[in-house]
Design an enzyme around this catalytic site. Structure first.
Site, short mmCIF file in Angstrom:
data_model
loop_
_atom_site.label_atom_id
_atom_site.label_comp_id
_atom_site.label_asym_id
_atom_site.label_seq_id
_atom_site.Cartn_x
_atom_site.Cartn_y
_atom_site.Cartn_z
N LYS A 67 -7.05 -1.96 10.06
CA LYS A 67 -8.31 -2.36 10.73
C LYS A 67 -8.05 -3.19 11.97
O LYS A 67 -8.83 -3.13 12.93
CB LYS A 67 -9.25 -3.10 9.78
CG LYS A 67 -8.66 -4.36 9.15
CD LYS A 67 -8.04 -4.07 7.84
CE LYS A 67 -7.24 -5.21 7.30
NZ LYS A 67 -6.78 -4.98 5.93
N ILE A 69 -13.15 1.49 -1.87
CA ILE A 69 -14.57 1.90 -1.81
C ILE A 69 -14.75 2.92 -0.68
O ILE A 69 -14.37 2.64 0.46
CB ILE A 69 -15.49 0.68 -1.51
CG1 ILE A 69 -15.24 -0.45 -2.50
CG2 ILE A 69 -16.95 1.09 -1.51
CD1 ILE A 69 -15.92 -1.76 -2.11
N VAL A 104 0.84 -1.21 0.00
CA VAL A 104 0.00 0.00 0.00
C VAL A 104 0.87 1.26 0.00
O VAL A 104 0.60 2.22 -0.74
CB VAL A 104 -0.98 0.00 1.20
CG1 VAL A 104 -1.89 1.21 1.14
CG2 VAL A 104 -1.81 -1.28 1.22
N ASP A 154 -10.12 -10.95 9.61
CA ASP A 154 -9.97 -9.65 8.92
C ASP A 154 -11.35 -9.07 8.61
O ASP A 154 -11.60 -7.89 8.83
CB ASP A 154 -9.14 -9.84 7.65
CG ASP A 154 -9.02 -8.57 6.84
OD1 ASP A 154 -8.13 -7.76 7.13
OD2 ASP A 154 -9.84 -8.38 5.91
N ARG A 168 11.49 -1.49 7.36
CA ARG A 168 12.28 -2.35 8.22
C ARG A 168 13.65 -2.59 7.60
O ARG A 168 14.67 -2.56 8.26
CB ARG A 168 11.54 -3.70 8.33
CG ARG A 168 11.40 -4.23 9.70
CD ARG A 168 10.52 -5.45 9.72
NE ARG A 168 9.78 -5.70 8.48
CZ ARG A 168 8.64 -6.34 8.43
NH1 ARG A 168 8.08 -6.80 9.53
NH2 ARG A 168 8.03 -6.56 7.28
N LYS A 203 -13.14 -5.59 10.09
CA LYS A 203 -13.76 -4.56 9.25
C LYS A 203 -15.23 -4.37 9.65
O LYS A 203 -15.73 -3.24 9.73
CB LYS A 203 -13.65 -4.94 7.78
CG LYS A 203 -12.22 -4.86 7.26
CD LYS A 203 -12.10 -5.53 5.91
CE LYS A 203 -10.67 -5.48 5.39
NZ LYS A 203 -10.44 -6.39 4.27
N GLU A 211 -3.10 -10.61 4.10
CA GLU A 211 -2.36 -10.00 5.21
C GLU A 211 -1.02 -10.71 5.37
O GLU A 211 -0.84 -11.84 4.89
CB GLU A 211 -3.16 -10.15 6.52
CG GLU A 211 -4.47 -9.41 6.52
CD GLU A 211 -4.31 -7.91 6.32
OE1 GLU A 211 -3.54 -7.27 7.05
OE2 GLU A 211 -4.95 -7.38 5.40
N GLY A 232 -0.70 -9.58 -3.42
CA GLY A 232 -0.54 -8.60 -2.34
C GLY A 232 -1.82 -8.31 -1.57
O GLY A 232 -1.89 -7.36 -0.81
N GLU A 242 -10.26 5.57 6.04
CA GLU A 242 -11.05 5.10 4.91
C GLU A 242 -10.51 3.79 4.31
O GLU A 242 -11.26 2.90 3.92
CB GLU A 242 -11.08 6.17 3.81
CG GLU A 242 -11.94 5.85 2.62
CD GLU A 242 -13.40 5.69 2.99
OE1 GLU A 242 -14.04 6.69 3.30
OE2 GLU A 242 -13.91 4.53 2.98
P1 NDP Z 1 3.28 -4.86 3.53
O1 NDP Z 1 3.71 -6.00 4.34
O2 NDP Z 1 3.34 -4.96 2.05
O3 NDP Z 1 4.13 -3.56 3.94
C1 NDP Z 1 4.44 -3.24 5.26
C2 NDP Z 1 5.50 -2.15 5.25
O4 NDP Z 1 5.74 -1.76 6.58
C3 NDP Z 1 6.85 -2.61 4.66
O5 NDP Z 1 7.46 -1.56 3.94
C4 NDP Z 1 7.66 -2.95 5.91
O6 NDP Z 1 9.06 -2.74 5.74
C5 NDP Z 1 7.14 -1.91 6.88
N1 NDP Z 1 7.23 -2.37 8.27
C6 NDP Z 1 6.56 -3.38 8.85
N2 NDP Z 1 6.92 -3.49 10.15
C7 NDP Z 1 7.84 -2.54 10.37
C8 NDP Z 1 8.61 -2.15 11.49
N3 NDP Z 1 8.48 -2.77 12.66
N4 NDP Z 1 9.48 -1.13 11.36
C9 NDP Z 1 9.62 -0.50 10.18
N5 NDP Z 1 8.91 -0.80 9.07
C10 NDP Z 1 8.04 -1.82 9.17
O7 NDP Z 1 1.80 -4.50 4.01
P2 NDP Z 1 0.63 -3.82 3.16
O8 NDP Z 1 1.13 -2.62 2.48
O9 NDP Z 1 -0.07 -4.87 2.38
O10 NDP Z 1 -0.39 -3.43 4.33
C11 NDP Z 1 -0.19 -2.28 5.13
C12 NDP Z 1 -1.47 -2.01 5.91
O11 NDP Z 1 -2.53 -1.79 5.00
C13 NDP Z 1 -1.93 -3.15 6.83
O12 NDP Z 1 -2.52 -2.59 7.98
C14 NDP Z 1 -2.99 -3.85 5.99
O13 NDP Z 1 -3.94 -4.52 6.78
C15 NDP Z 1 -3.62 -2.67 5.30
N6 NDP Z 1 -4.32 -2.97 4.06
C16 NDP Z 1 -3.69 -3.68 3.08
C17 NDP Z 1 -4.33 -3.94 1.89
C18 NDP Z 1 -3.70 -4.72 0.79
O14 NDP Z 1 -4.39 -5.02 -0.20
N7 NDP Z 1 -2.44 -5.07 0.89
C19 NDP Z 1 -5.68 -3.43 1.65
C20 NDP Z 1 -6.25 -2.67 2.74
C21 NDP Z 1 -5.58 -2.46 3.90
P3 NDP Z 1 9.90 -3.64 4.71
O15 NDP Z 1 9.42 -3.24 3.35
O16 NDP Z 1 11.31 -3.24 4.95
O17 NDP Z 1 9.58 -5.05 5.05
N1 HSE Z 2 -6.19 -8.83 3.46
C1 HSE Z 2 -7.23 -7.94 3.12
C2 HSE Z 2 -8.15 -8.59 2.10
C3 HSE Z 2 -6.67 -6.67 2.56
O1 HSE Z 2 -7.77 -9.62 1.53
O2 HSE Z 2 -9.24 -8.09 1.89
C4 HSE Z 2 -7.70 -5.60 2.41
O3 HSE Z 2 -8.08 -5.11 3.64
#
Ligand code: NDP
Ligand code: HSE
Length: 480
Positions: free
Chosen positions: A106, A137, A16, A202, A47, A206, A191, A188, A130
């Site tokens: 969430k 959505i 994201v 999950d 990280r 929500k 979770e 992607g 959001e």
């Molecule tokens: P990712 O695992 O793809 O990305 C997580 C990011 O956070 C990475 O860049 C990671 O670093 C960084 N990170 C995690 N832990 C740490 C830490 N302790 N210190 C520093 N950096 C950290 O997750 P998503 O982007 O998929 O999801 C992010 C959020 O969005 C979550 O809350 C998820 O539930 C929510 N979400 C995701 C959706 C999806 O379709 N993916 C849809 C809707 C909500 P590094 O890159 O170095 O590993």
């Molecule tokens: N893991 C969640 C899903 C990401 O599959 O719907 C969106 O919140």
């Protein structure tokens, strides 16, 4: 139009986070023209910076979250790391600096929403979320603004993209559960811990957020009865199809019809369909008295997430892959459907950027301060136990093909006042175990559990029998 540059810190540059970086770069001019705002990413906290060296070479990648959050040039903090521990600490830190937070998390809000919202109000700032439900959505915006004039009676949604990808692929392509999950992970959607998706948690997180807004009552994850898709078998997908249904993981929050008899005390709503000892139920009259004594209004809700047979003619049956859809039933509006991509990089980033704009313009902070609809400002929801639910059911039994078996099964159902709607059994060799599929008319869930227990104890039945709920939308929810 006066123009302004807004400094932001991105905590997380994964699926994201990268989408947000892309939109802010590619649509910088469009956003400037439309809103008068430009967003400057001052820090991207990750990280492992090595992973990002090539992709985000020109960006200020760091591991120092404290420095990023505390930077006086950062006006808004965007939390996209996920999880509850570190994310919670960083959000608290931002709020204590009076900085608004945009988050897609969430899990964290379903667990600690009320506490974090209270903290944000104390520090005269706001949380925008959001992207936490329904991906791209704008359902949070709709429930908190567009539908504010409605008493919401029910909310029925497909809110987990991963589960919907799995069920769609199993139904349409005949894929195995494992292969379908792998596709969702590669894309992607899943979770970091996919058991959160497939267990239904999950979706429950929500639903907790959506129901809190829709019903002006504080709903937490543990209020919700949850069953996942991890036990769905291809046989049930096929039988459902033969009967004219598809199986979807639905998240349902509905007001109990007038005259519902019981409400939950404590955690009785957390059972699965496997019959368990009934929890402490009290009669409606004593509930009414105790609620009145507490000065609370009676607003009992059924809250549940489970695989459901949805008729092929229902609009939700057509929602496939990573698409999400949420049907909302409002007293004035009637039925409204919110449909779109519920997960994935760009749809979710679209919601995050929308929040960034609303926060920077001041509309989210104003609504956050004024509206008494967020979980910090409402009382805990009054949740009815799942045993009191009235539903139609799909049952699949493995029955020995011998004389009298159907009589025993129908007797067990009849004893609990469960009326059959359809029965399906294929021809087989006598004496073998064969699947027998039964659908019922409306029945009480507690009675269904009791009947199933009796059926599974019959010598002619190979337990455990499968039992899934059927919904008949919109008849059930009063929509049109
Ligand atoms: P990712 O695992 O793809 O990305 C997580 C990011 O956070 C990475 O860049 C990671 O670093 C960084 N990170 C995690 N832990 C740490 C830490 N302790 N210190 C520093 N950096 C950290 O997750 P998503 O982007 O998929 O999801 C992010 C959020 O969005 C979550 O809350 C998820 O539930 C929510 N979400 C995701 C959706 C999806 O379709 N993916 C849809 C809707 C909500 P590094 O890159 O170095 O590993
Ligand atoms: N893991 C969640 C899903 C990401 O599959 O719907 C969106 O919140």
């Amino acid at each position: 139009m006066p123009e302004r540059a807004v400094g932001i810190a991105l905590l997380g540059g994964g699926v994201v986070g990268s989408g947000v970086i892309k939109i802010l770069a590619d649509q910088r001019e469009l956003l400037r023209r439309r809103t008068g705002l430009t967003f400057d990413i001052r820090h991207v906290v990750v990280r492992d910076p090595k992973k990002h060296a090539e992709l985000h070479a020109s960006l200020p990648i760091t591991t120092d979250a404290a420095k990023a959050i505390d930077d006086p040039k950062v006006e808004i903090v965007v939390e996209l790391i996920g999880g509850t521990t570190t994310a919670g600490e960083w959000i608290e830190r931002a709020i204590k600096h009076g900085k608004p937070v945009v988050t897609a998390n969430k899990s964290l809000l379903a667990a600690r929403g009320a506490e974090l919202f209270t903290l944000a109000k104390k520090h005269n700032t706001a949380i925008a979320f959001e992207a936490s439900c329904g991906g791209g959505i704008p359902i949070i915006d709709a429930l908190s603004k567009g539908l504010i004039a409605n008493r919401i009676d029910a909310l029925v949604g497909i809110v987990n993209g991963t589960c919907n990808v799995i069920l769609t692929r199993m139904t349409r392509n005949g894929w195995s559960y494992a292969k379908a999950l792998e596709e969702a992970q590669k894309a992607g959607f899943a979770e970091a811990d996919p058991s959160l998706d497939v267990s239904g948690r999950d979706a429950a997180q929500k639903l907790a957020l959506l129901a809190s807004l829709a019903f002006n009552a504080r709903v937490v994850e543990s209020d919700i009865h949850v069953e996942g898709v991890d036990k769905i078998q291809p046989a049930d997908i096929n039988f459902a199809g033969e009967l004219g249904y598809v199986i979807k993981l639905l998240a349902i929050a509905e007001r109990a019809p007038q005259g519902s008899g019981f409400r939950v005390q404590g955690s009785a709503a957390r059972n699965s369909l496997n019959p368990e000892p009934s929890s402490s139920l009290t009669s409606m009259s004593s509930v009414v008295s105790s609620l009145r004594a507490e000065g609370r209004t009676l607003n009992p809700l059924y809250l549940r997430v489970h695989p459901t047979l949805v008729h092929k003619d229902d609009v939700l049956a057509e929602v496939s892959g990573s698409f999400n859809a949420i049907s909302v039933y409002g007293h004035a509006l009637g039925h409204a459907l919110f449909y779109g991509r519920g997960a994935g990089q760009m749809p979710t980033a679209s919601a995050v950027v929308a929040d960034l704009v609303s926060v920077a313009l001041g509309t989210t902070p104003l609504a956050f301060k004024q509206l008494q609809i967020f979980p910090d400002a409402t009382s805990p929801a009054d949740v009815l136990p799942i045993e009191e639910l009235q539903s139609r059911y799909y049952i699949r039994l493995m029955a020995r093909d011998v004389p009298g078996v159907m009589a025993e099964v129908t007797e067990a159902l009849g004893r609990d006042k469960i009326s059959l709607s359809a029965v399906l059994q294929r021809e087989s060799d006598e004496g073998q175990y064969v699947p027998v599929v039964i659908t019922t008319h409306m029945a009480n869930e507690g009675a269904m559990r009791q009947a199933l227990k009796a059926i599974d104890s019959l010598k002619t039945i190979q337990p455990p029998s499968v039992c899934l709920r059927i919904i008949d939308q919109p008849r059930e929810f009063g929509g049109g």
